[in-house]
Design a protein around this motif. Structure first.
Motif, PDB file in Angstrom:
ATOM      1  N   SER A   1       9.100  25.656  12.410  1.00  0.00           N
ATOM      2  CA  SER A   1       9.891  24.367  11.955  1.00  0.00           C
ATOM      3  C   SER A   1       9.007  24.113  10.639  1.00  0.00           C
ATOM      4  N   ARG A   2       8.064  24.600  10.083  1.00  0.00           N
ATOM      5  CA  ARG A   2       7.266  23.848   9.063  1.00  0.00           C
ATOM      6  C   ARG A   2       7.000  25.142   7.948  1.00  0.00           C
ATOM      7  N   SER A   3       7.601  26.284   8.077  1.00  0.00           N
ATOM      8  CA  SER A   3       7.461  27.204   7.074  1.00  0.00           C
ATOM      9  C   SER A   3       5.942  27.644   6.747  1.00  0.00           C
TER      10      SER A   3
ATOM     11  N   GLU B   1       0.661  -1.310  -0.092  1.00  0.00           N
ATOM     12  CA  GLU B   1       0.096   0.152   0.017  1.00  0.00           C
ATOM     13  C   GLU B   1       0.886   1.242  -0.157  1.00  0.00           C
ATOM     14  N   PHE B   2       0.649   2.291  -1.044  1.00  0.00           N
ATOM     15  CA  PHE B   2       1.368   3.588  -0.968  1.00  0.00           C
ATOM     16  C   PHE B   2       0.571   4.692  -0.458  1.00  0.00           C
ATOM     17  N   LEU B   3      -0.603   4.391   0.162  1.00  0.00           N
ATOM     18  CA  LEU B   3      -1.106   5.675   0.806  1.00  0.00           C
ATOM     19  C   LEU B   3      -0.396   6.514   1.732  1.00  0.00           C
ATOM     20  N   ALA B   4      -0.758   7.685   1.578  1.00  0.00           N
ATOM     21  CA  ALA B   4       0.026   8.695   2.835  1.00  0.00           C
ATOM     22  C   ALA B   4      -1.206   9.106   3.863  1.00  0.00           C
ATOM     23  N   GLU B   5      -0.987   8.933   5.187  1.00  0.00           N
ATOM     24  CA  GLU B   5      -1.970   9.496   5.985  1.00  0.00           C
ATOM     25  C   GLU B   5      -2.331  11.150   5.947  1.00  0.00           C
ATOM     26  N   GLY B   6      -3.504  11.314   6.016  1.00  0.00           N
ATOM     27  CA  GLY B   6      -3.788  12.695   5.926  1.00  0.00           C
ATOM     28  C   GLY B   6      -4.616  12.787   4.357  1.00  0.00           C
TER      29      GLY B   6
ATOM     30  N   SER C   1       4.910   6.185  11.076  1.00  0.00           N
ATOM     31  CA  SER C   1       5.167   4.740  11.563  1.00  0.00           C
ATOM     32  C   SER C   1       6.114   4.088  10.435  1.00  0.00           C
ATOM     33  N   CYS C   2       6.374   4.553   9.402  1.00  0.00           N
ATOM     34  CA  CYS C   2       6.930   3.634   8.240  1.00  0.00           C
ATOM     35  C   CYS C   2       8.225   3.856   7.704  1.00  0.00           C
ATOM     36  N   PHE C   3       8.589   5.348   7.599  1.00  0.00           N
ATOM     37  CA  PHE C   3       9.886   5.929   6.897  1.00  0.00           C
ATOM     38  C   PHE C   3      11.069   5.114   7.747  1.00  0.00           C
TER      39      PHE C   3
HETATM   40  C1  UGA Z   1       4.562   7.746   3.665  1.00  0.00           C
HETATM   41  C2  UGA Z   1       4.423   7.724   2.223  1.00  0.00           C
HETATM   42  O1  UGA Z   1       4.519   8.808   1.435  1.00  0.00           O
HETATM   43  C3  UGA Z   1       3.491   6.727   1.402  1.00  0.00           C
HETATM   44  O2  UGA Z   1       3.587   6.506   0.193  1.00  0.00           O
HETATM   45  C4  UGA Z   1       3.547   5.440   2.214  1.00  0.00           C
HETATM   46  O3  UGA Z   1       2.584   4.417   1.810  1.00  0.00           O
HETATM   47  C5  UGA Z   1       3.467   5.567   3.628  1.00  0.00           C
HETATM   48  O4  UGA Z   1       4.740   6.278   4.154  1.00  0.00           O
HETATM   49  C6  UGA Z   1       3.734   4.195   4.535  1.00  0.00           C
HETATM   50  O5  UGA Z   1       4.327   3.326   3.986  1.00  0.00           O
HETATM   51  O6  UGA Z   1       3.729   4.256   5.556  1.00  0.00           O
HETATM   52  P1  UGA Z   1       2.996   9.012   5.415  1.00  0.00           P
HETATM   53  O7  UGA Z   1       4.250   8.614   6.280  1.00  0.00           O
HETATM   54  O8  UGA Z   1       1.817   8.672   5.842  1.00  0.00           O
HETATM   55  O9  UGA Z   1       3.195   8.462   3.910  1.00  0.00           O
HETATM   56  O10 UGA Z   1       3.072  10.511   5.275  1.00  0.00           O
HETATM   57  P2  UGA Z   1       4.126  11.419   4.238  1.00  0.00           P
HETATM   58  O11 UGA Z   1       3.275  12.539   3.584  1.00  0.00           O
HETATM   59  O12 UGA Z   1       4.826  10.707   3.377  1.00  0.00           O
HETATM   60  O13 UGA Z   1       4.811  12.133   5.541  1.00  0.00           O
HETATM   61  C7  UGA Z   1       6.003  11.576   6.046  1.00  0.00           C
HETATM   62  C8  UGA Z   1       6.576  12.451   7.082  1.00  0.00           C
HETATM   63  O14 UGA Z   1       7.763  13.086   6.135  1.00  0.00           O
HETATM   64  C9  UGA Z   1       6.022  13.491   7.817  1.00  0.00           C
HETATM   65  O15 UGA Z   1       6.336  13.753   9.028  1.00  0.00           O
HETATM   66  C10 UGA Z   1       6.031  14.723   6.982  1.00  0.00           C
HETATM   67  O16 UGA Z   1       5.915  16.133   7.564  1.00  0.00           O
HETATM   68  C11 UGA Z   1       7.352  14.689   6.468  1.00  0.00           C
HETATM   69  N1  UGA Z   1       7.559  15.401   5.250  1.00  0.00           N
HETATM   70  C12 UGA Z   1       7.029  15.164   4.161  1.00  0.00           C
HETATM   71  C13 UGA Z   1       8.644  16.355   5.207  1.00  0.00           C
HETATM   72  O17 UGA Z   1       9.183  16.779   6.106  1.00  0.00           O
HETATM   73  N2  UGA Z   1       8.617  17.235   4.043  1.00  0.00           N
HETATM   74  C14 UGA Z   1       8.135  16.676   2.798  1.00  0.00           C
HETATM   75  O18 UGA Z   1       8.532  17.371   1.798  1.00  0.00           O
HETATM   76  C15 UGA Z   1       7.281  15.836   2.821  1.00  0.00           C
END
Ligand code: UGA
Ligand code: NAD
Length: 470
Positions: free
Chosen positions: A446-448, A167-172, A277-279
């Protein structure tokens, strides 16, 4: 194979939204989402749609439309596996805490438990779909558990196919991501099983977006996609520190970099470091796999992304202390946002946890606000119960309090620190708000999300990430 009954094991941030979309798009399929967590299931069945266990824009409308019709939430794991033609495994796969690979490898005990349950309770040919994010070659483990456990019944037609469908969804933005995916990835060995799963997606996803691969490419592509996204964030955060040292502006640099089509403009926002939870877990899993396969250079490369992220989080808390004359003991700091990003109530690995703990350790009193995260969740994340100050003027050192209103949180504060980009924080008139704060007052963005042109420096000092004129 015509799929009529789906069972999804795991009613979490992936299982709940994913199955709600499948139910909404496939009225001919019955979808049962099961979980061992009774409290979570009760919330999914709650009459009050504001009380679902997950906050996700658009989710409550789908649940309202399908629940009780072709979408059902229950704890009847065994029965629903028994009825299913296709079982999605959508359980948690956190980093292992103990034993071999601790701190890096994924803990697969929940996935294994699912495989054993499916082997025991299914009654006919069942397609098992890996929805959870898994290390490469996990499908082999699942196949082996299924076939060994059900050995005596295989001849009676109780057989299995295993597919990988990460799954590639992002939360939010989960619902939009599910309805309009960039791609749907299906890895497998058996064309008939792959076709059965793609038939489901074809109810709303164009065929051109369905990518078919072998099992191992699919498992590895998911880990790699997260690693690439996280790597962009660490890259831009590293440049933010150079901006602050040199007079460059990270927003201008991001724009200039991102307008190159080969790079692209998304995921180049500098911030307090990535959470969620994932990165971190998925990169560490990649690091573990690289070490396991004897590729230390590859492991070091990816581990650097996590190291840089930890450094960025530390950098922000240290900077706050430095700007407040090197001492925050007994000072009140307002924390705006605790979720790891806007539009979710999820706090897993949120940068706010590390940054708040650092500030608490220095003796600050934190007044924490978040529109969707509960005080109970914050207590659990910080490992510290909130303590009410006797008066706002005499806060308790090294403690915190949840505040429902931003204006209240700012009374007598020495500083405000924006950690989540909730839209309501960008609407605050800081020149007025700062009058409630103790002088000299500071705003750390911290988020501009604040335009420096809106800040009167006579009223409040202003710092923003990657801004060389700080
Ligand atoms: C991420 C991926 O975007 C999804 O494709 C993936 O399915 C998911 O992980 C997963 O496997 O769990 P998510 O963690 O829900 O989704 O949210 P993101 O929008 O990716 O943001 C992750 C973190 O990076 C957040 O803390 C966000 O604030 C930060 N972020 C994101 C930045 O600091 N800068 C950016 O330009 C984008
Ligand atoms: P989660 O913790 O929110 O949900 C998992 C659920 O599974 C829990 O409610 C738990 O009680 C349940 N569970 C565990 N073992 C069970 C069993 N044997 N029987 C029944 N229920 C069981 O996790 P999540 O965020 O939904 O993530 C699930 C998987 O999806 C992970 O592998 C994650 O890496 C991946 N993923 C997550 C996201 C995301 O945005 N959260 C996005 C893409 C992929």
């Amino acid at each position: 194979m015509d799929i009529k009954n789906i069972c999804c094991i795991g009613a979490g941030y992936v299982g709940g939204p994913t199955m709600s979309v499948i139910a909404a798009k496939c009225s001919h399929i019955r979808v049962d989402v099961v979980d061992v967590n009774k409290e979570r299931i009760e919330k999914w069945n709650s009459k009050d749609l504001d009380n679902l266990p997950i906050f996700e824009p658009g989710l409550s409308d789908l649940v309202k439309k399908c629940r009780g019709k072709n979408l059902h939430f229950s704890t009847q794991v065994e029965k629903k596996i028994n009825d299913a033609d296709m079982v999605f495994i959508s359980v948690n796969t956190p980093t292992k805490k103990n034993g071999i690979g601790a701190g890096k490898a994924s803990d697969l005990k929940w996935v294994e438990a699912c495989a054993r349950q499916v082997a025991t309770y299914s009654k006919k040919h069942t397609i098992v779909v890996e929805k959870s994010t898994l290390p490469v070659r996990t499908a082999e483990v699942i196949k082996s558990i299924l076939n060994e456990t059900a050995k005596n019944d295989l001849k009676k037609g109780k057989t299995f196919d295993v597919l990988s469908n990460p799954e590639f969804l992002a939360e939010g933005s989960a619902i939009n991501d599910l309805i309009n995916p960039d791609r749907v990835l299906i890895g497998g060995e058996n064309e008939i099983a792959i076709n059965s799963l793609s038939e489901i997606y074809l109810n709303w996803v164009p065929e051109s977006k369905i990518i078919r691969t072998n099992l191992w490419s699919s498992e590895l592509a998911k880990l790699s996609a997260n690693a690439f996204l996280a790597q962009r964030i660490s890259s831009i955060n590293s440049i933010s520190a150079i901006c602050e040292a040199t007079g460059a502006d990270i927003r201008e640099v991001s724009k200039a970099i991102g307008s190159d089509k080969r790079i692209g403009s998304r995921f180049l926002n500098s911030g307090p470091g990535f959470g969620g939870s994932c990165f971190k877990k998925d990169i560490l899993n990649l690091v573990y796999l690289s070490e396991y396969f004897g590729l230390p250079e590859v492991a070091n490369f990816w581990e650097g992304v996590v190291r840089l992220n930890d450094w960025q989080q530390n950098r922000i808390s240290q900077l706050v202390v430095k700007k407040l004359f090197g001492n925050i003991s007994g000072k009140k700091i307002t924390i705006l946002g605790f979720a790891f990003k806007a539009n979710t109530n999820d706090t897993r690995e949120s940068p706010a946890i590390k940054i708040c703990n650092d500030l608490l350790e220095e003796g600050a009193f934190l007044s924490i606000h978040d529109p969707k995260v509960s005080p109970e969740q914050i207590s659990s994340d910080l490992g510290l119960n909130q303590n009410l100050p006797i008066t706002p003027k005499y806060p308790i050192e090294g403690n915190w309090r949840f505040t429902h209103k931003v204006e209240e949180a700012l009374i007598d504060a020495d500083a405000a620190l924006i950690l989540t980009e909730w839209p309501e924080y960008s609407k605050i008139n800081w020149n007025n708000a700062s009058r409630k704060m103790r002088k000299p007052a500071w705003l750390f963005d911290s988020r501009s999300i604040i335009d420096p042109k809106d800040i009167n420096k006579q009223e409040i000092n202003f710092w923003r990430v990657g801004d060389g004129i700080n």
